[in-house]
Motif scaffolding. Structure first.
Motif, short mmCIF file in Angstrom:
data_model
loop_
_atom_site.label_atom_id
_atom_site.label_comp_id
_atom_site.label_asym_id
_atom_site.label_seq_id
_atom_site.Cartn_x
_atom_site.Cartn_y
_atom_site.Cartn_z
N CYS A 351 0.79 -1.23 0.00
CA CYS A 351 0.00 0.00 0.00
C CYS A 351 0.82 1.28 0.00
O CYS A 351 0.32 2.35 0.36
CB CYS A 351 -0.94 -0.01 1.21
SG CYS A 351 -2.16 -1.33 1.14
N ALA A 352 2.08 1.19 -0.41
CA ALA A 352 2.93 2.38 -0.39
C ALA A 352 2.34 3.54 -1.18
O ALA A 352 2.60 4.70 -0.89
CB ALA A 352 4.32 2.03 -0.93
N ASP A 353 1.54 3.21 -2.20
CA ASP A 353 1.00 4.25 -3.08
C ASP A 353 -0.32 4.85 -2.59
O ASP A 353 -0.82 5.81 -3.20
CB ASP A 353 0.73 3.67 -4.47
CG ASP A 353 1.94 2.95 -5.04
OD1 ASP A 353 3.04 3.51 -4.94
OD2 ASP A 353 1.77 1.83 -5.56
N VAL A 354 -0.92 4.25 -1.58
CA VAL A 354 -2.28 4.65 -1.22
C VAL A 354 -2.30 6.07 -0.63
O VAL A 354 -1.51 6.39 0.26
CB VAL A 354 -2.88 3.65 -0.21
CG1 VAL A 354 -4.20 4.17 0.35
CG2 VAL A 354 -3.06 2.30 -0.86
N GLN B 113 -8.60 3.54 5.37
CA GLN B 113 -7.32 4.23 5.53
C GLN B 113 -6.16 3.38 5.00
O GLN B 113 -5.15 3.91 4.57
CB GLN B 113 -7.07 4.59 7.01
CG GLN B 113 -8.00 5.67 7.56
CD GLN B 113 -7.75 7.07 6.95
OE1 GLN B 113 -7.26 7.21 5.83
NE2 GLN B 113 -8.14 8.10 7.68
N LYS B 114 -6.30 2.07 5.04
CA LYS B 114 -5.24 1.20 4.54
C LYS B 114 -5.22 1.18 3.01
O LYS B 114 -4.18 1.37 2.39
CB LYS B 114 -5.43 -0.23 5.05
CG LYS B 114 -4.37 -1.23 4.55
CD LYS B 114 -4.63 -2.63 5.09
CE LYS B 114 -3.50 -3.58 4.72
NZ LYS B 114 -2.23 -3.33 5.40
N TYR B 115 -6.39 0.92 2.43
CA TYR B 115 -6.44 0.66 0.99
C TYR B 115 -6.91 1.87 0.17
O TYR B 115 -6.72 1.90 -1.04
CB TYR B 115 -7.37 -0.52 0.70
CG TYR B 115 -6.95 -1.83 1.32
CD1 TYR B 115 -5.78 -2.47 0.93
CD2 TYR B 115 -7.72 -2.44 2.31
CE1 TYR B 115 -5.39 -3.68 1.49
CE2 TYR B 115 -7.34 -3.65 2.89
CZ TYR B 115 -6.19 -4.27 2.47
OH TYR B 115 -5.81 -5.45 3.03
N GLY B 116 -7.56 2.81 0.82
CA GLY B 116 -8.10 3.95 0.08
C GLY B 116 -9.29 3.58 -0.78
O GLY B 116 -9.74 4.38 -1.61
N PRO C 31 -1.74 -4.67 -5.00
CA PRO C 31 -2.02 -3.32 -4.53
C PRO C 31 -3.42 -2.87 -4.95
O PRO C 31 -3.92 -3.29 -6.00
CB PRO C 31 -0.94 -2.48 -5.22
CG PRO C 31 0.18 -3.43 -5.48
CD PRO C 31 -0.51 -4.73 -5.80
N PRO C 32 -4.04 -2.03 -4.15
CA PRO C 32 -5.37 -1.54 -4.50
C PRO C 32 -5.32 -0.51 -5.63
O PRO C 32 -4.26 -0.04 -6.00
CB PRO C 32 -5.85 -0.90 -3.20
CG PRO C 32 -4.62 -0.55 -2.44
CD PRO C 32 -3.57 -1.53 -2.85
N HIS C 33 -6.49 -0.22 -6.19
CA HIS C 33 -6.68 0.88 -7.14
C HIS C 33 -6.28 0.57 -8.57
O HIS C 33 -6.25 1.48 -9.41
CB HIS C 33 -5.95 2.16 -6.68
CG HIS C 33 -6.44 2.68 -5.38
ND1 HIS C 33 -7.62 3.37 -5.26
CD2 HIS C 33 -5.93 2.59 -4.13
CE1 HIS C 33 -7.81 3.68 -3.99
NE2 HIS C 33 -6.80 3.21 -3.29
N HIS C 148 3.30 1.33 -13.25
CA HIS C 148 4.12 1.92 -12.18
C HIS C 148 5.60 2.02 -12.52
O HIS C 148 6.32 2.82 -11.96
CB HIS C 148 3.96 1.12 -10.88
CG HIS C 148 2.63 1.35 -10.22
ND1 HIS C 148 1.45 0.83 -10.72
CD2 HIS C 148 2.29 2.07 -9.13
CE1 HIS C 148 0.45 1.20 -9.95
NE2 HIS C 148 0.92 1.95 -8.98
N ARG C 348 10.25 -2.77 -2.17
CA ARG C 348 9.85 -1.56 -1.46
C ARG C 348 9.54 -1.81 0.01
O ARG C 348 9.61 -0.88 0.82
CB ARG C 348 8.74 -0.80 -2.18
CG ARG C 348 7.41 -1.46 -2.29
CD ARG C 348 6.50 -0.57 -3.17
NE ARG C 348 5.11 -0.94 -3.05
CZ ARG C 348 4.12 -0.36 -3.69
NH1 ARG C 348 4.36 0.65 -4.53
NH2 ARG C 348 2.88 -0.74 -3.53
#
Lengths: 364, 364, 364, 364
Positions: A351-354, B113-116, C31-33, C148, C348
């Motif tokens: 989740c570094a990008d969140v 808050q973790k994943y957005g 990762p999300p999104h 990314h 990361r």
């Protein structure tokens, strides 16, 4: 994962027996560039050490940590950090009586039935001596978390037998050998422990550890939940029989309207959750309590069997703590720090990008 | 290890959201030759199902399990067993109010808050709906353990709010919708739950699960202890805030002379250890208790914030249980069975050759 | 880690048999999104599909992917992504002859001796059908890596029997059904494959996959080396018997002065290393080649034994590829992408904070 | 799994840098009751040692193994076995020139870009010094496998530059410092290596390792295949650029009618598979080959850059092998043994109960 390893990304592997040549650990996954020197282990190892006071076991462990790898010119390099402590002050003959006798309430019998062989000296691998390396490994984790996130991990003794603190003051905790948060009760506690020792008996304890500064988002549902990992981490400490997060077993009698921690833009109105919701940190303090059983290493005689299965009487004569829970405080802190460190790295992997559109609310 | 996976050798990976197309799991590592048919999942899924009685949530889940792989001509083949259940009776619009509001005491805020991003419908991944697959996976484990070791896994509700059973009878447990071991109290319990529902509130509970027939030797020190793995397994169940093994938190006030379970050739004289010593099973009953918080899904209005961080009032209007602890009984049994299955395989990997000279003592 | 799972942080678990109800996978750790729709799987699955051309197996797989979880309103949520493909066009009776006969060169015998039971239909779990889900999972990884890091993963057939490309053009690769980089040779290749089919025989192949855009620093010494993980990932593809990084086996005859890739501020002067030094990416192209054996599913009769251990003659009559290596190209790309994705997240986790004072040199 | 750990059930974690205080390993999961003494490590460590002959590096390593834990009264106890070797004969000043220069073809540049810090002395963690502990750990595995399954693991050098053995004799292998199976060629090989050393250059090599006695059934599809795990195990050895199982890259030009190993009640008619089918051992010899690159540590000057990114010329002046492949033979044997040991335990975890009705056929 090896069964003597702990943590998915910040992985600690420990080895060693109570009366073998040495104990040690390998820390893998530590971020590079952390300043680290052998003398930084001193404080926490002393806090855990059995020779610290008359109220814990009389074994004197020098516990000088040697850094064998992973640190170059005073900084971590990202490669495995091996730490070694030689065992000294080992009086193995104290344990000769236990070669073929199983102490009740100890791991003697179960190790024997599992492996068919065991190092009986001082409990061998099942000794709390192993926890020294947990504390050492956590020194690294605590330092990194403090530098990068202002995370602070603290703990205190919360109950010994029927004694509970009447007041609470974090400053008192490190000012007495019991990690007790009520300075006025220290003499009472001393007398209680001394009486126990004289009686040849022991008593259980409750320890509470708290981490503040943990941002929301650490912890991975479903089977890598922050509270799930804390539960196994703390239950893996010798003598622990129970683990609670936040309100814990008090939740059983609570109503939902009481337990739920209402939220406002100014923060949470309470922290019954203990800082974890759905397995993920909420930004509130992480609060964990554990129950430690009274040690079975007592001088009162007890019934047991020997390796032939015959009935025998056993009396423990080695050096032992009347209340192992006292020493467990820094160990519990260590496990809390190690779990947080691991989850911090896990968080940024995925989740570094969140970027959440919602402001983080002030923790209560 | 994936965070949605559980178990080192008998590995269960679950997937699915409460209101998505389906939930499912993949069981990897199951020994071959176990007879397995879709209808064998029925009993335990019904025990867990929310539509079972008026006292649990009103959602009606058909929960028909489809076996997608790993079973050939009615027997397991050693390859992954995938199980699938389609979600039906999904009323997602019940949750429209929650699109941008965080229910206090829920995972809404922390997932966000973790994943957005989060699937707000019915709690999404954080819903107890996921536990259906734990129960399904454990059907396989329970059957194998029963066939190969006569291991039996049972559970019961041990407390609801301030109510505790006055008598104990295993036969009573499955004869009422509360898994309550005291038949005489069932009407009292009904009235209590009904009053709660009418009040729009909820209450916590304590569940106890017990496994008998477990031989000594299962469990791997130091970080793969049987009790450590049980702690994380049970803490990972939704709403659980505490886990105890054996005497658990009662150990805090016990003396060592009381707690230690003395041994005789005829067996242990007590079981304060809950069947685990040094992280390894002792041959006694494995006894684990858990604390479940009162659900935050209540109709009493509460304060919270929305995704803009603004203060709002929330009222949960979906179908919910006044006491989620009731349904947790079969789920806790499932997790206990899955841990035992995993450790059984782990035991024979390392120690299949061990022959102990010491007879196994009868469990108490 | 389950043996049907792959990847430490971006974990793919696959399930399903060739002729069972369905195949599927669970992707955990994404990762999300990330925007994701079912139709995005189409291109790569078609590239892998057996029905694509006359030169590969005649089984027609619709391979419509259903997303069961982990995607909400078209974007990944960070929770497990389950993908499902129903098996269609299954002609299990083609395999009736194989119920109790072990095809030489197949997994029939080894599955049987390991598990004592096997799904013989179409190879069951050992079928290349399983690789469909690797390709599907890699669609997710490829897309994320491209967005990314501008990482691009490509592959081509590099040898079939004694045939090697005489010229090289990436544009040619996707313009023919053989992933062959020399357009002028396509008719020759067609004739070669047709002759093989007519002869009832098969032939081996070499496939090369290349990733560009990978920054320096991915890969974890010592046992999680990027090339080590690539080796197992590619060796796990059906029929693969060898894996090379960079110069691979040509290194055996090279001198150090030739092999070492000299560096200049303008970049590396060669890429014999294949983009990996000490298990860590160098910033150069990652280049991996694999050897695929000729399939044993041929119509030329062969000697074997049956489950009673008696000698029998076997002729494979199902639908098969004369050169399984052709289809392996997108599968090898998939495994390369999955390894890179996993190591990107691992990088990361540990090194997100690292700032090197040394400029990244242009890759050759 | 820590990246410095290897093996799922028989887990080896190594630590240490080339010029740090010590190297070591922790072996977790070893079955109890194996007799083990420090002197048993001597033979294999000598075979690997760089000081063994003039034809390998001139560093003299005493390599005395200290057993720190896991062994009690001469037998393994089932707890972690820690092994330690102090680094001696360390001439770190040999490497002062490399503080801010990246040797081409080495891990210098990639470690630096990944971690932003590195121990430059002797290659630090990327040194082949680390493989000492693999060899040590494998002593344990080899002994256990030999005692329990009559498994024997052997290796030989199969090619150096363009030189290949003209005859093959296992007895010759240990009678010369090159592990060369053709005694008549040893002088030729000596001259070849001496000429290389004089020229300041190096050359690649091929090593082949073979295990006999492995029963059918070891190896776990799909991602824990025996050949997949071998591929990563061997690729993780320093300087390895390719791994083959059985016919390996020769498969590319083979026909299916040639490659498939036909079976008869008397055994397999060939072993192109290298003892692995579908990722599972077939009962035939496990045959694995690897390609080792020529070391980049040569005295011929080369172009490179320094940590400022400026062009510089580098000459390696430390003690190095003209052919690192020679020493790789016992290391490759070690990795083969470790993989087999791990899969042996994995096999019995899942399949201990399996009884196949089919007789095991004699291996070819």
């Amino acid at each position: 994962m090896s069964s003597n390893s702990f943590g998915k990304l910040f992985t600690v592997t420990t080895f060693g027996e109570s009366h073998g040549p040495a104990i040690g650990c390998v820390i893998d996954g530590c971020p590079p560039h952390l300043a680290l020197a052998p003398e930084e282990f001193r404080t926490d190892l002393d806090r855990r050490a059995t020779g610290k006071s008359r109220y814990t076991s009389q074994r004197h462990e020098a516990d000088d940590v040697e850094i064998l790898s992973g640190v170059f010119e005073g900084r971590t390099t990202g490669t495995p950090i091996a730490l070694l402590i030689r065992n000294t002050d080992v009086r193995s003959k104290d344990y000769n009586d236990l070669v073929d006798t199983f102490r009740p309430g100890h791991a003697d019998y179960t190790y024997w039935q599992k492996y068919g062989i065991r190092d009986h000296r001082g409990g061998g691998r099942s000794s709390a001596r192993e926890t020294t390396m947990r504390v050492a490994a956590a020194v690294v984790a605590k330092k990194w978390l403090a530098q990068h996130f202002n995370v602070r991990v603290r703990g205190h003794l919360a109950q010994v037998g029927a004694l509970v603190p009447r007041t609470f003051d974090w400053d008192a905790v490190d000012a007495n050998p019991f990690f007790w948060p009520d300075a006025a009760m220290v003499t009472e506690l001393e007398n209680y422990i001394n009486a126990l020792r004289k009686a040849g008996d022991s008593v259980g304890a409750r320890v509470t550890v708290v981490a503040d500064g943990v941002p929301p988002g650490w912890g991975e549902p479903i089977y890598g939940k922050l509270d799930g990992d804390l539960a196994s981490a703390l239950m893996s400490i010798n003598a622990v029989k129970g683990v609670e997060i936040g309100a814990g077993f008090r939740s059983v009698e609570q109503r939902g309207s009481e337990h739920r921690d209402e939220m406002t833009p100014q923060g949470f109105k309470s922290n019954h959750a203990g800082g974890v919701l759905g397995g993920i940190s909420s930004g509130q303090d992480i609060v964990v309590s554990l129950a430690l059983k009274p040690t079975s290493s007592i001088t009162l005689p007890g019934h047991t069997i020997n390796i032939q299965g015959e009935p025998v009487e056993v009396v423990t004569t080695g050096r032992h703590d009347p209340c192992v829970g006292i020493r467990a405080t820094p160990i519990a802190e260590a496990m809390l720090a190690l779990v947080l460190m691991d989850h911090c790295l896990r968080f940024r992997a995925q989740c570094a990008d969140v970027v959440s559109p919602t402001p983080v609310i002030t923790r209560r």
